[in-house]
Design a protein around this motif. Structure first.
Motif, PDB file in Angstrom:
ATOM      1  N   UNK A 223       0.836  -1.190   0.000  1.00 42.02           N
ATOM      2  CA  UNK A 223       0.000   0.000   0.000  1.00 42.02           C
ATOM      3  C   UNK A 223       0.879   1.250   0.000  1.00 42.02           C
ATOM      4  N   UNK A 224       0.591   2.236  -0.857  1.00 41.77           N
ATOM      5  CA  UNK A 224       1.441   3.435  -0.951  1.00 41.77           C
ATOM      6  C   UNK A 224       1.610   4.176   0.376  1.00 41.77           C
ATOM      7  N   UNK A 225       0.559   4.248   1.182  1.00 44.19           N
ATOM      8  CA  UNK A 225       0.662   4.925   2.475  1.00 44.19           C
ATOM      9  C   UNK A 225       1.624   4.185   3.389  1.00 44.19           C
ATOM     10  N   UNK A 226       1.523   2.874   3.440  1.00 40.55           N
ATOM     11  CA  UNK A 226       2.406   2.062   4.282  1.00 40.55           C
ATOM     12  C   UNK A 226       3.847   2.166   3.814  1.00 40.55           C
ATOM     13  N   UNK A 227       4.050   2.079   2.517  1.00 33.01           N
ATOM     14  CA  UNK A 227       5.406   2.054   1.957  1.00 33.01           C
ATOM     15  C   UNK A 227       6.076   3.429   2.013  1.00 33.01           C
ATOM     16  N   UNK A 228       5.318   4.488   1.716  1.00 34.68           N
ATOM     17  CA  UNK A 228       5.937   5.797   1.523  1.00 34.68           C
ATOM     18  C   UNK A 228       5.660   6.823   2.616  1.00 34.68           C
ATOM     19  N   UNK A 229       4.565   6.663   3.388  1.00 36.86           N
ATOM     20  CA  UNK A 229       4.134   7.750   4.270  1.00 36.86           C
ATOM     21  C   UNK A 229       3.765   7.264   5.675  1.00 36.86           C
ATOM     22  N   UNK A 230       4.415   6.241   6.170  1.00 36.30           N
ATOM     23  CA  UNK A 230       4.015   5.667   7.450  1.00 36.30           C
ATOM     24  C   UNK A 230       4.877   6.148   8.616  1.00 36.30           C
ATOM     25  N   UNK A 231       5.618   7.239   8.414  1.00 37.94           N
ATOM     26  CA  UNK A 231       6.440   7.789   9.486  1.00 37.94           C
ATOM     27  C   UNK A 231       5.604   8.592  10.470  1.00 37.94           C
ATOM     28  N   UNK A 232       6.141   8.793  11.678  1.00 43.81           N
ATOM     29  CA  UNK A 232       5.403   9.490  12.743  1.00 43.81           C
ATOM     30  C   UNK A 232       5.020  10.915  12.338  1.00 43.81           C
ATOM     31  N   UNK A 233       5.908  11.592  11.603  1.00 45.39           N
ATOM     32  CA  UNK A 233       5.670  13.001  11.304  1.00 45.39           C
ATOM     33  C   UNK A 233       4.392  13.226  10.514  1.00 45.39           C
ATOM     34  N   UNK A 234       4.175  12.399   9.485  1.00 39.27           N
ATOM     35  CA  UNK A 234       3.041  12.623   8.596  1.00 39.27           C
ATOM     36  C   UNK A 234       1.704  12.469   9.323  1.00 39.27           C
ATOM     37  N   UNK A 235       1.609  11.449  10.174  1.00 36.62           N
ATOM     38  CA  UNK A 235       0.377  11.271  10.939  1.00 36.62           C
ATOM     39  C   UNK A 235       0.204  12.403  11.955  1.00 36.62           C
ATOM     40  N   UNK A 236       1.291  12.776  12.626  1.00 34.31           N
ATOM     41  CA  UNK A 236       1.212  13.850  13.626  1.00 34.31           C
ATOM     42  C   UNK A 236       0.753  15.145  12.983  1.00 34.31           C
ATOM     43  N   UNK A 237       1.294  15.453  11.821  1.00 38.13           N
ATOM     44  CA  UNK A 237       0.942  16.698  11.140  1.00 38.13           C
ATOM     45  C   UNK A 237      -0.513  16.670  10.683  1.00 38.13           C
ATOM     46  N   UNK A 238      -0.942  15.547  10.127  1.00 40.99           N
ATOM     47  CA  UNK A 238      -2.308  15.440   9.628  1.00 40.99           C
ATOM     48  C   UNK A 238      -3.318  15.661  10.750  1.00 40.99           C
ATOM     49  N   UNK A 239      -3.133  14.954  11.867  1.00 45.67           N
ATOM     50  CA  UNK A 239      -4.121  15.041  12.937  1.00 45.67           C
ATOM     51  C   UNK A 239      -4.019  16.348  13.718  1.00 45.67           C
TER      52      UNK A 239
END
Length: 372
Positions: free
Chosen positions: A69-85
């Motif tokens: 899955x592109x999210x798992x492979x490319x965007x699963x770091x802590x920063x991206x989730x923290x920023x989104x929420x």
């Protein structure tokens, strides 16, 4: 832009088209989110709930059905989730304030919420900047367990999202600029609703000086730490709220910023290949040899590369970092000077009330008569 980005050759037209699509899309999406309660609830409650379910499911299946899955492979770091929420929580808080929802929307102390949520978002980015500086200058351990020595002049390290970053003193300068930027937010309690259907949460004391200081700092942050994304999130995403504030939504910049940031993070988290591996991908000039750093179909750069300082061109990184801290120091200095001249605490009071930006914003406020 030639000093900052690799925009030339056969892909340049696609890169420019991609930028225009993102910029126009964010301006339009912000208008949908801000103009009605239904639009705001859909964008910042309904969509995030659906995405949260999606994120949980793909993380449960990260080793099986969702391993590619592109999210798992490319965007699963802590920063991206923290920023989104963090950005999404900010949008919901801003709606509470502008629509005066519940007890929180009516009490004076909750007006400090915009400052708090913006400060949290800045500190998330500052932490990421310092992490990159540490790994580039001190060293890091790769996935194979091998320790890679850093350099005081800066060095390469491989991020969890599969991107080579060149960390160094520029990250430290920009991290410090981010911290200073927090203290450049004045008039914390000067939060108002706009007259027209309470469409906007207004922060009149956040005039062009702060917007400039924030934009330069945040551009450098994305340039250093999100190099595959910065053509979009460091230029188009920053200009979209600034453009709206300048032409038709005076005083609403922070709301525009939160809205567009949250919506962009949602898009980027689900469709990362748009930036990471497509005809729209645009690299900054820190990558001296574009071909060497080309991403694979999974949106990642080759982790086995043996890189040296000769593979980096960090000149732009250093120049913009110096500009970021200089601008933020100048703005903070102006704030200190104004607060002394007016005999006011710049955080509990509004200190730019004599400026054109402030007056235009306050004219739009439904509760302007309450202004100090």
């Amino acid at each position: 832009m030639g000093m900052l980005f690799q925009i030339y050759g056969d892909m340049s037209l696609w890169q420019i088209i991609g930028w225009c699509l993102v910029f126009v899309g964010l301006v339009v999406a912000n208008e949908i989110a801000r103009r009605t309660k239904a639009g705001g609830i859909f964008c910042f409650v309904v969509i995030p709930i659906a995405l949260t379910i999606y994120f949980i499911v793909i993380n449960i299946g990260a080793e099986t059905f969702a391993k590619d899955n592109p999210t798992i492979v490319q965007m699963n770091g802590w920063f991206h989730y923290a920023k989104l929420y963090a950005a999404t929580i900010g949008c919901v808080g801003f709606m509470i304030l502008k629509y005066h929802w519940g007890k929180l929307g009516k009490v004076n102390w909750f007006k400090v919420f915009p400052f708090v949520i913006v400060a949290i978002n800045i500190l998330i980015a500052v932490a990421s900047d310092f992490e990159s500086a540490w790994k580039g200058m001190v060293g890091w351990t790769n996935e194979a367990g091998t320790y890679i020595q850093g350099s005081a002049a800066g060095g390469w390290w491989y991020s969890s999202e599969g991107v080579w970053l060149y960390g160094g003193w520029w990250n430290i300068l920009n991290g410090l600029a981010g911290i200073i930027n927090i203290f450049c937010m004045t008039g914390w309690f000067g939060i108002y609703s706009s007259k027209k259907k309470q469409q906007d949460m207004l922060w009149p004391d956040m005039i062009w000086m702060y917007i400039l200081a924030y934009d330069v700092w945040n551009f450098e942050y994305t340039y250093l730490n999100l190099p595959l994304h910065t053509w979009y999130c460091g230029v188009a995403l920053l200009l979209a709220p600034t453009f709206a504030n300048a032409f038709w939504n005076k005083g609403g910049w922070i709301q525009n910023r939160a809205n567009t940031l949250a919506l962009w993070c949602m898009f980027a988290q689900v469709f990362p290949s748009f930036q990471n591996h497509s005809k729209f991908t645009t690299l900054p000039t820190v990558y001296a040899d574009v071909a060497k750093f080309a991403t694979a179909a999974n949106g990642k750069m080759d982790p086995s590369l043996v890189l040296t300082a000769a593979d980096a061109n960090p000149k732009a990184q250093g120049v913009v970092a110096i500009a970021a801290i200089a601008v933020n120091i100048l703005v903070l200095t102006a704030i200190i000077k104004r607060s002394k001249e007016q005999g006011k605490n710049p955080y509990t009071n509004e200190i730019f009330s004599d400026t054109r930006d402030f007056k235009l914003a306050l004219e739009r406020a439904a509760d302007a008569n309450k202004a100090a």
